[in-house]
Design a protein around this motif. Structure first.
Motif, PDB file in Angstrom:
ATOM      1  N   PRO A  82       0.819  -1.214   0.000  1.00 31.57           N
ATOM      2  CA  PRO A  82       0.000   0.000   0.000  1.00 31.57           C
ATOM      3  C   PRO A  82       0.856   1.268   0.000  1.00 31.57           C
ATOM      4  O   PRO A  82       1.836   1.379   0.731  1.00 31.57           O
ATOM      5  CB  PRO A  82      -0.798  -0.118   1.299  1.00 31.57           C
ATOM      6  CG  PRO A  82      -0.862  -1.585   1.572  1.00 31.57           C
ATOM      7  CD  PRO A  82       0.455  -2.126   1.096  1.00 31.57           C
ATOM      8  N   ASP A  83       0.481   2.207  -0.842  1.00 34.16           N
ATOM      9  CA  ASP A  83       1.179   3.481  -0.926  1.00 34.16           C
ATOM     10  C   ASP A  83       0.160   4.558  -1.303  1.00 34.16           C
ATOM     11  O   ASP A  83      -0.228   4.675  -2.462  1.00 34.16           O
ATOM     12  CB  ASP A  83       2.299   3.409  -1.970  1.00 34.16           C
ATOM     13  CG  ASP A  83       3.073   4.721  -2.074  1.00 34.16           C
ATOM     14  OD1 ASP A  83       2.810   5.636  -1.263  1.00 34.16           O
ATOM     15  OD2 ASP A  83       3.931   4.826  -2.963  1.00 34.16           O
ATOM     16  N   TYR A  84      -0.276   5.314  -0.306  1.00 28.50           N
ATOM     17  CA  TYR A  84      -1.291   6.346  -0.531  1.00 28.50           C
ATOM     18  C   TYR A  84      -0.689   7.748  -0.628  1.00 28.50           C
ATOM     19  O   TYR A  84      -1.409   8.738  -0.603  1.00 28.50           O
ATOM     20  CB  TYR A  84      -2.333   6.315   0.592  1.00 28.50           C
ATOM     21  CG  TYR A  84      -3.184   5.061   0.576  1.00 28.50           C
ATOM     22  CD1 TYR A  84      -4.262   4.942  -0.287  1.00 28.50           C
ATOM     23  CD2 TYR A  84      -2.894   3.995   1.427  1.00 28.50           C
ATOM     24  CE1 TYR A  84      -5.041   3.794  -0.316  1.00 28.50           C
ATOM     25  CE2 TYR A  84      -3.669   2.848   1.412  1.00 28.50           C
ATOM     26  CZ  TYR A  84      -4.745   2.746   0.543  1.00 28.50           C
ATOM     27  OH  TYR A  84      -5.514   1.606   0.525  1.00 28.50           O
ATOM     28  N   TYR A  87      -2.310  10.521  -2.778  1.00 30.54           N
ATOM     29  CA  TYR A  87      -3.755  10.375  -2.840  1.00 30.54           C
ATOM     30  C   TYR A  87      -4.418  11.664  -2.360  1.00 30.54           C
ATOM     31  O   TYR A  87      -4.007  12.269  -1.373  1.00 30.54           O
ATOM     32  CB  TYR A  87      -4.224   9.207  -1.972  1.00 30.54           C
ATOM     33  CG  TYR A  87      -5.719   9.118  -1.864  1.00 30.54           C
ATOM     34  CD1 TYR A  87      -6.469   8.576  -2.905  1.00 30.54           C
ATOM     35  CD2 TYR A  87      -6.382   9.601  -0.748  1.00 30.54           C
ATOM     36  CE1 TYR A  87      -7.852   8.512  -2.824  1.00 30.54           C
ATOM     37  CE2 TYR A  87      -7.762   9.531  -0.648  1.00 30.54           C
ATOM     38  CZ  TYR A  87      -8.490   8.985  -1.697  1.00 30.54           C
ATOM     39  OH  TYR A  87      -9.865   8.930  -1.611  1.00 30.54           O
ATOM     40  N   GLN A  89      -8.121  13.112  -1.200  1.00 27.36           N
ATOM     41  CA  GLN A  89      -9.467  12.716  -0.809  1.00 27.36           C
ATOM     42  C   GLN A  89     -10.513  13.553  -1.546  1.00 27.36           C
ATOM     43  O   GLN A  89     -10.380  14.763  -1.687  1.00 27.36           O
ATOM     44  CB  GLN A  89      -9.642  12.894   0.711  1.00 27.36           C
ATOM     45  CG  GLN A  89     -11.011  12.511   1.235  1.00 27.36           C
ATOM     46  CD  GLN A  89     -11.257  11.014   1.143  1.00 27.36           C
ATOM     47  OE1 GLN A  89     -10.373  10.210   1.423  1.00 27.36           O
ATOM     48  NE2 GLN A  89     -12.457  10.633   0.735  1.00 27.36           N
ATOM     49  N   ASN A 158     -13.027   1.963   0.625  1.00 24.00           N
ATOM     50  CA  ASN A 158     -11.703   1.353   0.563  1.00 24.00           C
ATOM     51  C   ASN A 158     -11.191   1.142   1.986  1.00 24.00           C
ATOM     52  O   ASN A 158     -10.851   2.110   2.680  1.00 24.00           O
ATOM     53  CB  ASN A 158     -10.747   2.270  -0.215  1.00 24.00           C
ATOM     54  CG  ASN A 158      -9.386   1.655  -0.443  1.00 24.00           C
ATOM     55  OD1 ASN A 158      -8.841   0.983   0.430  1.00 24.00           O
ATOM     56  ND2 ASN A 158      -8.828   1.885  -1.618  1.00 24.00           N
ATOM     57  N   LEU A 161      -7.807   2.644   2.847  1.00 22.63           N
ATOM     58  CA  LEU A 161      -7.843   4.102   2.869  1.00 22.63           C
ATOM     59  C   LEU A 161      -8.673   4.621   4.032  1.00 22.63           C
ATOM     60  O   LEU A 161      -8.394   5.690   4.581  1.00 22.63           O
ATOM     61  CB  LEU A 161      -8.435   4.600   1.542  1.00 22.63           C
ATOM     62  CG  LEU A 161      -8.640   6.092   1.367  1.00 22.63           C
ATOM     63  CD1 LEU A 161      -7.291   6.805   1.349  1.00 22.63           C
ATOM     64  CD2 LEU A 161      -9.409   6.376   0.077  1.00 22.63           C
ATOM     65  N   ASP A 165     -13.609   5.963  -2.627  1.00 22.42           N
ATOM     66  CA  ASP A 165     -12.959   6.328  -3.878  1.00 22.42           C
ATOM     67  C   ASP A 165     -13.493   5.412  -4.975  1.00 22.42           C
ATOM     68  O   ASP A 165     -14.234   4.473  -4.704  1.00 22.42           O
ATOM     69  CB  ASP A 165     -11.440   6.205  -3.763  1.00 22.42           C
ATOM     70  CG  ASP A 165     -10.707   7.034  -4.822  1.00 22.42           C
ATOM     71  OD1 ASP A 165     -11.356   7.467  -5.792  1.00 22.42           O
ATOM     72  OD2 ASP A 165      -9.493   7.229  -4.686  1.00 22.42           O
ATOM     73  N   TYR A 173      -3.244   1.927  -5.459  1.00 27.75           N
ATOM     74  CA  TYR A 173      -2.718   2.351  -4.168  1.00 27.75           C
ATOM     75  C   TYR A 173      -2.394   1.201  -3.213  1.00 27.75           C
ATOM     76  O   TYR A 173      -1.538   1.353  -2.336  1.00 27.75           O
ATOM     77  CB  TYR A 173      -3.710   3.298  -3.481  1.00 27.75           C
ATOM     78  CG  TYR A 173      -3.824   4.642  -4.146  1.00 27.75           C
ATOM     79  CD1 TYR A 173      -2.744   5.527  -4.170  1.00 27.75           C
ATOM     80  CD2 TYR A 173      -4.994   5.037  -4.768  1.00 27.75           C
ATOM     81  CE1 TYR A 173      -2.838   6.765  -4.791  1.00 27.75           C
ATOM     82  CE2 TYR A 173      -5.108   6.278  -5.387  1.00 27.75           C
ATOM     83  CZ  TYR A 173      -4.021   7.134  -5.395  1.00 27.75           C
ATOM     84  OH  TYR A 173      -4.120   8.365  -6.014  1.00 27.75           O
ATOM     85  N   ALA A 174      -3.070   0.059  -3.382  1.00 31.86           N
ATOM     86  CA  ALA A 174      -2.876  -1.010  -2.384  1.00 31.86           C
ATOM     87  C   ALA A 174      -2.747  -2.403  -2.979  1.00 31.86           C
ATOM     88  O   ALA A 174      -2.809  -3.385  -2.242  1.00 31.86           O
ATOM     89  CB  ALA A 174      -4.023  -0.981  -1.377  1.00 31.86           C
TER      90      ALA A 174
END
Length: 373
Positions: A82-84, A87, A89, A158, A161, A165, A173-174
């Motif tokens: 995971p890498d947000y 991101y 919102q 999500n 998250l 989304d 992202y994940a």
């Protein structure tokens, strides 16, 4: 039996001329039995040789298939963590999600196995959104293979998250785990196995089969080029709808598509009023065409494997499981492919101005989905 048809003379062991021909009769019968045993032996030996040859061929085919599988990527653990970071919102205005806690989460059972087919356009070489998300369900009880699409712009919760989304962002992202947990949270389906393929593999797979027959609607026919433009983003019409290349046709019908044409058909989106709904329907048609053509031409399956496996990633699917499907291929030849189930969507706009899709009456739609699968 022979005794029912012999004369009284023979029954007493005496012939008309005072001789006893019984030995000759018995010798004749013995010869016939001997010939029968020899003939039966020849047949059984020939059958044994045929079985042996078939066994060698099948093992050879499975060995070749196993060798081809070495080109695919097998993952037991998700390497895409995971890498947000990056991101942003975005929220829906006046949106209240339904409580799905009363619904039972469905998973695999003794006769149903579910997979998630993930299609990504990874030409950029970066983490990609899953623009295609298709539930593939194999039901051994009803002898069906069912395909259900989840549109890329579906607005979902999500878990990683902790917010909402589009579903196509979950994979970017994940990774696999992020997308599969998102599917479970929003569709109450516990799917833990997935197949990811690059969009461009569609073209290679179709060409390896010598093309496929697909029902093409009137709107799409004039956009699919007759000759290969050697650019997956180029069609028979320009963005403003001007005909710039000869198309495959101008009417709806069943067309024999080459790889580049099938890919164009899968990528068409903006020509439809319902946008991604029709595109996903087209993608299911191409997948169905691939499966049907492969079943009708099993000798070409290895060509398909050689063409696409380098672009395929199998998540939590072992080589042995794939080999088992191949070993039982004749069983699946009679399975019916169904792809007529579609969700009902509602257009909504986020606070940031993005157009997304929600599932009205989601609980009832999921109950219908579970019953369908």
């Amino acid at each position: 039996m022979a005794s029912e048809h012999v004369s009284p003379e023979k029954e007493t062991g005496k012939a008309r001329h005072g001789k006893k021909p019984e030995k000759q009769v018995q010798l004749g019968k013995t010869k016939k039995k001997g010939r029968g045993r020899i003939a039966l032996g020849v047949v059984m030996s020939t059958f044994g040789v045929i079985c042996l040859v078939l066994a060698i061929l099948i093992n050879s085919m499975l060995a070749r298939f196993g060798s081809s599988l070495d080109n695919a990527t097998f993952l037991e653990e998700d390497t895409l963590k995971p890498d947000y970071s990056g991101y942003e919102q975005d929220d829906l205005i006046d949106y209240t999600p339904e409580d799905l806690s009363k619904l039972e989460v469905r998973g695999n059972n003794d006769y149903v196995t579910n997979y998630l087919l993930i299609g990504c356009d990874s030409r950029s070489g970066e983490r990609a959104r899953s623009d295609t998300n298709i539930i593939l369900s194999i039901n051994d009880k009803t002898k069906t293979i069912k395909l259900v699409s989840i549109l890329r712009d579906t607005w979902v919760y999500n878990p990683g998250l902790g917010g909402y989304d589009r579903i196509n962002a979950a994979f970017m992202y994940a990774g696999f785990d992020g997308l599969l947990s998102t599917v479970e949270s929003n569709f109450c389906l516990d799917i833990d196995q997935a197949v990811m393929v690059d969009f461009n593999s569609f073209a290679s797979a179709v060409d390896a089969l010598g093309g496929i027959d697909v029902d093409v609607d009137e709107a799409a026919a004039s956009w699919i080029p007759k000759e290969d433009p050697h650019n997956p983003d180029s069609f028979a019409k320009s963005e403003d709808g001007i005909q710039i290349r000869e198309p495959i046709g101008y009417e709806a019908g069943n067309y024999h598509l080459a790889g580049f044409q099938a890919l164009a058909f899968c990528r068409l989106r903006y020509i439809y009023a319902d946008s991604d709904i029709s595109r996903q329907r087209n993608q299911r048609r191409v997948i169905s065409g691939l499966i049907k053509t492969a079943m009708q031409n099993p000798s070409k399956i290895f060509n398909v494997l050689d063409a696409v496996l380098a672009d395929v990633t199998l998540y939590r699917i072992s080589k042995g499981e794939i080999l088992s499907y191949v070993d039982n291929a004749t069983k699946y030849l009679g399975y019916k492919i169904e792809m007529d189930y579609e969700f009902t969507y509602q257009n909504m706009t986020t606070a940031g101005g993005a157009m997304v899709l929600t599932l009205p009456d989601q609980e009832q739609q999921l109950m219908n989905l579970h019953e369908y699968l």
